[in-house]
Design a protein around this motif. Structure first.
Motif, PDB file in Angstrom:
ATOM      1  N   ASN A  20       1.000  -1.158  -0.178  1.00  0.00           N
ATOM      2  CA  ASN A  20      -0.034  -0.038   0.016  1.00  0.00           C
ATOM      3  C   ASN A  20       0.841   1.381   0.102  1.00  0.00           C
ATOM      4  OD1 ASN A  20      -2.603  -1.450   0.305  1.00  0.00           O
ATOM      5  ND2 ASN A  20      -2.295  -1.891   2.396  1.00  0.00           N
ATOM      6  N   GLN A  21       2.037   1.101  -0.519  1.00  0.00           N
ATOM      7  CA  GLN A  21       2.866   2.483  -0.709  1.00  0.00           C
ATOM      8  C   GLN A  21       3.752   1.851  -1.831  1.00  0.00           C
ATOM      9  OE1 GLN A  21       6.086   1.402   2.934  1.00  0.00           O
ATOM     10  NE2 GLN A  21       4.073   2.567   3.440  1.00  0.00           N
ATOM     11  N   ARG A  22       4.322   2.906  -2.464  1.00  0.00           N
ATOM     12  CA  ARG A  22       5.308   2.821  -3.644  1.00  0.00           C
ATOM     13  C   ARG A  22       6.544   1.810  -3.231  1.00  0.00           C
ATOM     14  NH1 ARG A  22       7.952   7.845  -6.007  1.00  0.00           N
ATOM     15  NH2 ARG A  22       5.988   8.154  -7.433  1.00  0.00           N
ATOM     16  N   ALA A  23       6.594   0.755  -3.996  1.00  0.00           N
ATOM     17  CA  ALA A  23       7.708   0.005  -3.796  1.00  0.00           C
ATOM     18  C   ALA A  23       8.677  -0.073  -4.849  1.00  0.00           C
ATOM     19  CB  ALA A  23       7.230  -1.596  -3.841  1.00  0.00           C
ATOM     20  N   TRP A  24      10.074  -0.130  -4.840  1.00  0.00           N
ATOM     21  CA  TRP A  24      11.007   0.200  -5.706  1.00  0.00           C
ATOM     22  C   TRP A  24      11.551  -0.875  -6.362  1.00  0.00           C
ATOM     23  CZ3 TRP A  24      11.235   5.053  -7.323  1.00  0.00           C
ATOM     24  CH2 TRP A  24      11.115   6.185  -6.506  1.00  0.00           C
ATOM     25  N   GLY A 356       8.434  -0.697 -17.180  1.00  0.00           N
ATOM     26  CA  GLY A 356       9.002   0.722 -17.015  1.00  0.00           C
ATOM     27  C   GLY A 356       7.595   1.632 -16.627  1.00  0.00           C
ATOM     28  N   SER A 357       7.807   2.851 -17.100  1.00  0.00           N
ATOM     29  CA  SER A 357       6.735   3.926 -16.746  1.00  0.00           C
ATOM     30  C   SER A 357       5.423   3.663 -17.458  1.00  0.00           C
ATOM     31  CB  SER A 357       7.399   5.122 -17.187  1.00  0.00           C
ATOM     32  OG  SER A 357       6.529   6.059 -16.686  1.00  0.00           O
ATOM     33  N   ASP A 358       5.396   2.889 -18.583  1.00  0.00           N
ATOM     34  CA  ASP A 358       4.327   2.641 -19.326  1.00  0.00           C
ATOM     35  C   ASP A 358       3.487   1.369 -18.794  1.00  0.00           C
ATOM     36  OD1 ASP A 358       5.793   0.340 -20.018  1.00  0.00           O
ATOM     37  OD2 ASP A 358       5.863   1.254 -22.442  1.00  0.00           O
ATOM     38  N   GLY A 359       3.815   0.855 -17.894  1.00  0.00           N
ATOM     39  CA  GLY A 359       3.306  -0.499 -17.112  1.00  0.00           C
ATOM     40  C   GLY A 359       3.147  -1.654 -18.074  1.00  0.00           C
ATOM     41  N   VAL A 405       5.352   0.665 -13.281  1.00  0.00           N
ATOM     42  CA  VAL A 405       6.196  -0.668 -12.906  1.00  0.00           C
ATOM     43  C   VAL A 405       7.535  -0.303 -12.768  1.00  0.00           C
ATOM     44  CG1 VAL A 405       6.342  -3.183 -12.940  1.00  0.00           C
ATOM     45  CG2 VAL A 405       4.471  -2.132 -13.891  1.00  0.00           C
ATOM     46  N   ASN A 406       8.020  -0.359 -11.413  1.00  0.00           N
ATOM     47  CA  ASN A 406       9.637   0.057 -11.127  1.00  0.00           C
ATOM     48  C   ASN A 406      10.672  -0.855 -11.484  1.00  0.00           C
ATOM     49  OD1 ASN A 406       8.718   2.664 -10.617  1.00  0.00           O
ATOM     50  ND2 ASN A 406       8.043   1.883  -8.449  1.00  0.00           N
ATOM     51  N   HIS A 407      10.158  -2.320 -11.360  1.00  0.00           N
ATOM     52  CA  HIS A 407      11.273  -3.380 -11.166  1.00  0.00           C
ATOM     53  C   HIS A 407      10.588  -4.560 -11.657  1.00  0.00           C
ATOM     54  CE1 HIS A 407      14.092  -6.069  -9.409  1.00  0.00           C
ATOM     55  NE2 HIS A 407      14.924  -5.130  -9.900  1.00  0.00           N
ATOM     56  N   VAL A 408      11.341  -5.528 -12.578  1.00  0.00           N
ATOM     57  CA  VAL A 408      10.969  -6.753 -12.726  1.00  0.00           C
ATOM     58  C   VAL A 408      12.267  -7.697 -12.856  1.00  0.00           C
ATOM     59  CG1 VAL A 408      11.776  -6.301 -15.460  1.00  0.00           C
ATOM     60  CG2 VAL A 408      10.111  -8.294 -14.780  1.00  0.00           C
ATOM     61  N   THR A 430       7.343  -5.294  -9.360  1.00  0.00           N
ATOM     62  CA  THR A 430       7.093  -4.448  -8.090  1.00  0.00           C
ATOM     63  C   THR A 430       6.614  -2.880  -8.730  1.00  0.00           C
ATOM     64  OG1 THR A 430       9.013  -5.542  -7.105  1.00  0.00           O
ATOM     65  CG2 THR A 430       7.934  -3.461  -6.115  1.00  0.00           C
ATOM     66  N   GLY A 431       5.634  -2.518  -8.227  1.00  0.00           N
ATOM     67  CA  GLY A 431       5.114  -1.420  -8.782  1.00  0.00           C
ATOM     68  C   GLY A 431       4.827  -0.172  -7.626  1.00  0.00           C
TER      69      GLY A 431
END
Length: 446
Positions: A20-24, A356-359, A405-408, A430-431
């Motif tokens: 429930n908060q931004r995860a990097w 990335g930024s586009d999900g 989405v910040n990471h895969v 991770t989003g």
């Protein structure tokens, strides 16, 4: 008729609890069923056996934790994690393996490998949906803070043997630290190099994996570091014969911030590992180092003849005898419409995934070298496009709904649904929505 292989991704239930908060970022342990997810000022350790949280690292940082890295080459009960934070520090944490060991000494890794849900019985765990005990946080000890950067620490990574730790920052510098502790459990690190040649924020550091041939005919130290930056470049660093860390190559070609760099996970054993970079310019590039026979490696004044043409943007501090020639040998098919924040290269299948930024989550496959001879698009058929020896095999839009989405990362499966526990792979994303989401990779042959 030759059979064809198609791949699709199927979303599995998110890891519990949702943050429930931004995860990097979510970083899998190299051998154990553990996943470290960075969010806010904390790191949540998830069990990949139960797909639920087990413990949390808190109290070490004043601002968000951007990334974490597991220290390699340690026994399971001696887990060590480094965290890099926007508070300009990196911190080392150790798991106290003497606490809460596995019952009857079964297995390795202490409580972190216990099938926790079974121990909880029918109660279903804690009210927040996790399976961790309230005192599990006490099992992680905050042992050391590494200070020196003047601004946000964006990335941290251990060398393959764990001797060195590299950190990088918004202050445009890369620091290399060496483990000088007299024992395995003693945390004493000293700075051995501060690298200041990038002209913008340094976004990522990555050490070349421990594979044969990476020392390039023994002319350098065993460890090779790659860094990427807001200055649109990637730099390769090596330790020379005098113990100095020097830049041996500048990789130019991206037209935007290079968000990250990763090494080929399972390279051709006869060649030096390739490098994959991803950028705000929406491209993903593969780089290959030009290599010559050992007998022709030096001549005349001892300089390597492969570097006669030089490399644009290389500073005068680079020694000509140590220069390496890297070239972009592929640009993966164009999929992303915004910044590519993360990519991952599977050691098992050789597949590359990006997000990335586009999900969007995209998965690419390399075509055998004899199947293409040019860098131009060769065909387009549905979602499959070949380009520079690579093809897009599947893409998922809105992977985390409207959120970035910040990471895969590729990750081994240990959950009950795995067909081959510890072998079968899945993707984990991770989003910004605080969801850590596993994806089953389904392969079909027709």
């Amino acid at each position: 008729m030759a059979s064809s292989c198609s791949i699709r991704l199927e979303a599995l239930p998110p890891l519990a609890p949702e943050l429930n908060q931004r995860a990097w970022a979510s970083i899998p342990h190299p051998t154990l069923p553990l996943l470290a997810t960075c969010h806010a000022k904390a790191v949540t350790i998830y069990s990949l056996s139960t797909l639920s949280s087990h413990s949390t690292l808190t109290g070490g940082h004043a601002r968000s934790v951007r990334v974490a890295a597991w220290k390699p080459a340690l026994p399971p009960h001696k887990l060590c994690l480094v965290t890099a934070s926007f508070d300009a520090t990196a911190a080392l944490w150790r798991w106290d393996g003497d606490k809460n060991p596995l019952p009857d000494g079964a297995g390795a890794g202490g409580a972190l490998e216990v099938e926790i849900t079974a121990a909880k019985g029918a109660s279903g765990g804690n009210q927040d949906g996790s399976d961790r005990d309230e005192d599990d946080e006490d099992d992680w000890e905050y042992t050391l803070v590494l200070e020196g950067h003047e601004s946000e620490v964006k990335s941290a990574a251990f060398s393959p043997a764990g001797q060195f730790l590299a950190t990088c920052s918004r202050d445009k510098s890369v620091w290399i630290w060496e483990d000088v502790g007299s024992t395995e459990a003693e945390d004493e690190w000293e700075t051995v190099a501060v690298l200041n040649e990038h002209e913008g924020d340094v976004k990522c550091v990555a050490w070349c994996p421990d594979v044969p041939g990476r020392t390039a005919a023994g002319k350098y130290g065993a460890d090779v570091l790659a860094t990427s930056s807001y200055d649109d470049t990637v730099r390769i660093w090596r330790e020379d014969g005098d113990g100095e860390w020097v830049c041996v190559a500048v990789l130019e070609g991206h037209n935007g911030t290079v968000w990250g760099v990763i090494w080929e996970a399972n390279p051709d054993r006869t060649k030096f590992p390739r490098l994959l970079t991803f950028s705000a310019d929406r491209t993903i590039r593969v780089w290959t180092m030009k290599q010559e026979d050992d007998d022709a490696a030096t001549q005349g004044d001892g300089r390597n003849p492969m570097f006669r043409s030089g490399l644009g943007g290389i500073p005068n501090t680079m020694r000509a005898s140590l220069r390496e020639d890297w070239e972009c040998t592929a640009i993966l098919p164009s999929v992303h419409t915004r910044d590519v924040y993360s990519a991952t290269w599977s050691s098992l299948s050789g597949l590359v995934a990006s997000t990335g930024s586009d999900g969007i989550i995209a998965v690419y496959r390399e075509i055998p070298p004899d199947a293409t001879t040019q860098q131009l698009p060769l065909k387009q058929q549905g979602d499959s496009v070949t380009f520079g020896g690579w093809e897009l095999v599947t893409a998922v839009k809105n992977a985390h709904g409207p959120h970035e989405v910040n990471h895969v990362t590729w990750c081994r499966r240990f959950d009950p649904g795995a067909e081959a526990r510890g072998v079968e792979e899945m993707l984990i994303t991770t989003g910004d929505n605080g969801v850590v989401k596993p994806w089953k990779v389904i392969t079909t042959t027709s």
